[in-house]
Design an enzyme around this catalytic site. Structure first.
Site, PDB file in Angstrom:
ATOM      1  CG  ASN A 117      11.229  -3.776  -3.519  1.00  0.00           C
ATOM      2  OD1 ASN A 117      10.714  -3.259  -4.515  1.00  0.00           O
ATOM      3  ND2 ASN A 117      11.368  -3.109  -2.377  1.00  0.00           N
ATOM      4  CB  SER A 186       9.766   3.998  -5.235  1.00  0.00           C
ATOM      5  OG  SER A 186      10.234   2.854  -5.898  1.00  0.00           O
ATOM      6  CB  THR A 189       9.948   4.830 -10.665  1.00  0.00           C
ATOM      7  OG1 THR A 189       8.994   3.812 -10.388  1.00  0.00           O
ATOM      8  CG2 THR A 189       9.461   5.662 -11.842  1.00  0.00           C
ATOM      9  CG  ASN A 258      10.172   4.014  -0.195  1.00  0.00           C
ATOM     10  OD1 ASN A 258      10.370   2.807  -0.307  1.00  0.00           O
ATOM     11  ND2 ASN A 258       9.249   4.649  -0.890  1.00  0.00           N
TER      12      ASN A 258
HETATM   13  C1  LIG Z   1       8.435  -5.467  -2.085  1.00  0.00           C
HETATM   14  C2  LIG Z   1       8.250  -4.076  -1.579  1.00  0.00           C
HETATM   15  C3  LIG Z   1       7.445  -3.197  -2.292  1.00  0.00           C
HETATM   16  C4  LIG Z   1       7.262  -1.881  -1.840  1.00  0.00           C
HETATM   17  N1  LIG Z   1       6.453  -1.040  -2.541  1.00  0.00           N
HETATM   18  C5  LIG Z   1       6.264   0.225  -2.095  1.00  0.00           C
HETATM   19  C6  LIG Z   1       5.403   1.124  -2.794  1.00  0.00           C
HETATM   20  O1  LIG Z   1       4.789   0.776  -3.797  1.00  0.00           O
HETATM   21  N2  LIG Z   1       5.301   2.395  -2.321  1.00  0.00           N
HETATM   22  C7  LIG Z   1       5.965   2.826  -1.199  1.00  0.00           C
HETATM   23  O2  LIG Z   1       5.846   3.982  -0.795  1.00  0.00           O
HETATM   24  N3  LIG Z   1       6.760   1.973  -0.504  1.00  0.00           N
HETATM   25  C8  LIG Z   1       6.912   0.706  -0.915  1.00  0.00           C
HETATM   26  N4  LIG Z   1       7.716  -0.145  -0.204  1.00  0.00           N
HETATM   27  C9  LIG Z   1       8.429   0.360   0.987  1.00  0.00           C
HETATM   28  C10 LIG Z   1       7.696   0.025   2.287  1.00  0.00           C
HETATM   29  O3  LIG Z   1       6.409   0.615   2.328  1.00  0.00           O
HETATM   30  C11 LIG Z   1       8.509   0.518   3.507  1.00  0.00           C
HETATM   31  O4  LIG Z   1       8.613   1.927   3.447  1.00  0.00           O
HETATM   32  C12 LIG Z   1       9.923  -0.059   3.534  1.00  0.00           C
HETATM   33  O5  LIG Z   1       9.908  -1.413   3.136  1.00  0.00           O
HETATM   34  C13 LIG Z   1      10.541   0.014   4.934  1.00  0.00           C
HETATM   35  O6  LIG Z   1       9.742  -0.671   5.869  1.00  0.00           O
HETATM   36  P1  LIG Z   1      10.013  -2.178   6.360  1.00  0.00           P
HETATM   37  O7  LIG Z   1      11.444  -2.243   6.787  1.00  0.00           O
HETATM   38  O8  LIG Z   1       9.030  -2.418   7.449  1.00  0.00           O
HETATM   39  O9  LIG Z   1       9.768  -3.059   5.181  1.00  0.00           O
HETATM   40  C14 LIG Z   1       7.899  -1.458  -0.636  1.00  0.00           C
HETATM   41  C15 LIG Z   1       8.688  -2.363   0.080  1.00  0.00           C
HETATM   42  C16 LIG Z   1       8.864  -3.651  -0.373  1.00  0.00           C
HETATM   43  C17 LIG Z   1       9.725  -4.594   0.439  1.00  0.00           C
END
Ligand SMILES: Cc1cc2nc3c(=O)[nH]c(=O)nc-3n(C[C@H](O)[C@H](O)[C@H](O)COP(=O)(O)O)c2cc1C
Length: 379
Positions: A117, A186, A189, A258
């Site tokens: 993403n 992230s 940004t 993240n």
């Molecule tokens: C579409 C999307 C948007 C995300 N937006 C944020 C965000 O706004 N802030 C943040 O700290 N992490 C964001 N993340 C990261 C997730 O919180 C998480 O740290 C990361 O996806 C790893 O976990 P997972 O493998 O379970 O998805 C986002 C992840 C995805 C897939």
């Protein structure tokens, strides 16, 4: 229901644009959980066993929460509660409203259970989110699980003004949320990850701490925990520095991790297409790296600083590995996309079973077990 998800919902979702499928899923959850007639069966189907954890001065009914990004606008709070989650992180919320990057900006690879993403903190901004929470709290009440807020930096704000930007969002959301997460990791940004380092990070933590102190005095309640969320792409040297800075500036814990800007080797042309999109990758490919970082942070802090483990958790085995590495609470995003709404129940019940099979008397005892000598799970 897990089978229904696998046979019907997942193939249907796979046919849709990722972001549209996401919006439909959130709307569906919001609608189903707002009506008592549909909420009751959801609760019946998805409520996991209780696995209480005490952290940050609160009781979590289980250690598994919703990761940031899934419910950026805090739209389906009652839905997440109904699906059995132990806590909910909303956001990323930025001080200013912003539309994020141009679409398409979310991509899915079903074969590797990975997402890429580059959303770019699309969100209505801290003023509207505060209003939305105020309205939710007055109509429905505060959620019955801890509510966390993920703070991001507005794109228009230069890095030098980042501390005031994070602090403004924290101030607006302070009364509604139980824990605040400074997200400096992230990849979407421009230059945000530079804020993970030394003075830049401590300036943000200090600005948020000032807000925390003044709001706590104003409301006559305790200060709220402040966490920092880091990228899995830090070198060991950078990780050591971030942990030192965050601890010394008074952060109450850390979220690892993240999304990653690294990519695994693709195994098909379709995977190649998804992997070549720019942005952060989440899901199964990030699991090992995120667990290794938890392990390292636990070592660096002698296990006495709370670590929240997130990254590629799709089953109880992944969750248990992160607890063994040193995580005291867990979160997921991608797991919900690929495994469906039953993820919480399968993980929490699976952890319950693992704990029973182990020689640990409590969940707390299990945290960091991989750092101790003898293997403790009798299987
Ligand atoms: C579409 C999307 C948007 C995300 N937006 C944020 C965000 O706004 N802030 C943040 O700290 N992490 C964001 N993340 C990261 C997730 O919180 C998480 O740290 C990361 O996806 C790893 O976990 P997972 O493998 O379970 O998805 C986002 C992840 C995805 C897939």
């Amino acid at each position: 229901m897990g089978l229904v998800f696998r046979l019907v919902s997942r193939p249907l979702l796979a046919l849709q644009d990722s972001e549209k499928a996401h919006a439909r899923a959130i709307l569906g959850l919001k609608l189903m959980s707002s009506n008592p007639l549909t909420r009751a069966p959801l609760r019946l189907l998805y409520t996991p066993k209780t696995l209480p954890v005490q952290r940050f001065g609160m009781t979590y009914r289980n250690p598994f929460g919703l990761a940031a990004g899934m419910d950026k606008r805090a739209e389906a709070l009652r839905g997440w509660e109904t699906l059995g989650l132990g806590f909910i992180e909303i956001g990323g919320v930025t001080a200013e409203e912003q539309t994020g990057n141009p679409k398409p900006r979310m991509f899915r690879s079903g074969t590797s259970k990975a997402l890429v993403n580059r959303m770019g903190f699309n969100n209505p901004g801290s003023v509207k989110i505060a209003k939305q929470l105020e309205s939710h709290f007055s109509r429905i009440g505060s959620p019955n699980v801890p509510l966390w807020a993920n703070l991001g930096k507005s794109k228009v704000t230069p890095l030098s003004e980042a501390p005031a930007d994070y602090a403004a969002t924290m101030e607006r959301l302070w009364a509604f949320c139980d824990v605040f997460v400074i997200n400096v990791s992230s990849p979407n940004t421009p230059n945000l990850r530079e804020l993970q380092h030394d003075e830049a990070l401590s300036d943000i933590v200090n600005a948020c701490t000032l807000v925390n102190n003044s709001q706590s005095k104003l409301h006559g309640v305790k200060k709220k925990p402040l966490l920092v969320k880091i990228a899995p792409d830090l070198s060991d040297e950078q990780l050591v520095a971030v942990v030192k800075t965050a601890r010394e500036s008074g952060c109450d814990g850390i979220i690892a991790t993240n999304t990653t800007i690294e990519r695994p080797e693709p195994s098909s042309a379709k995977e190649q297409r998804v992997f070549s999109e720019s942005g952060g990758m989440s899901g199964v490919p990030v699991t090992t790296r995120s667990t290794a970082m938890i392990h390292r942070i636990y070592q660096l802090t002698n296990g006495d600083w709370p670590i929240i483990g997130v990254g590629g958790i799709s089953n109880a085995e992944d969750a248990w590995d992160k607890i063994g590495a040193g995580a005291c609470l867990l979160q997921a995003y991608s797991g919900f996309v690929f495994e469906g709404a039953g993820l919480t129940k399968s993980i929490v019940n699976g952890l319950h079973k693992k704990l029973k099979q182990s020689s640990f008397a409590t969940f707390d005892e299990a945290i960091g077990f991989a750092h101790r000598d003898s293997p403790r799970v009798d299987e």
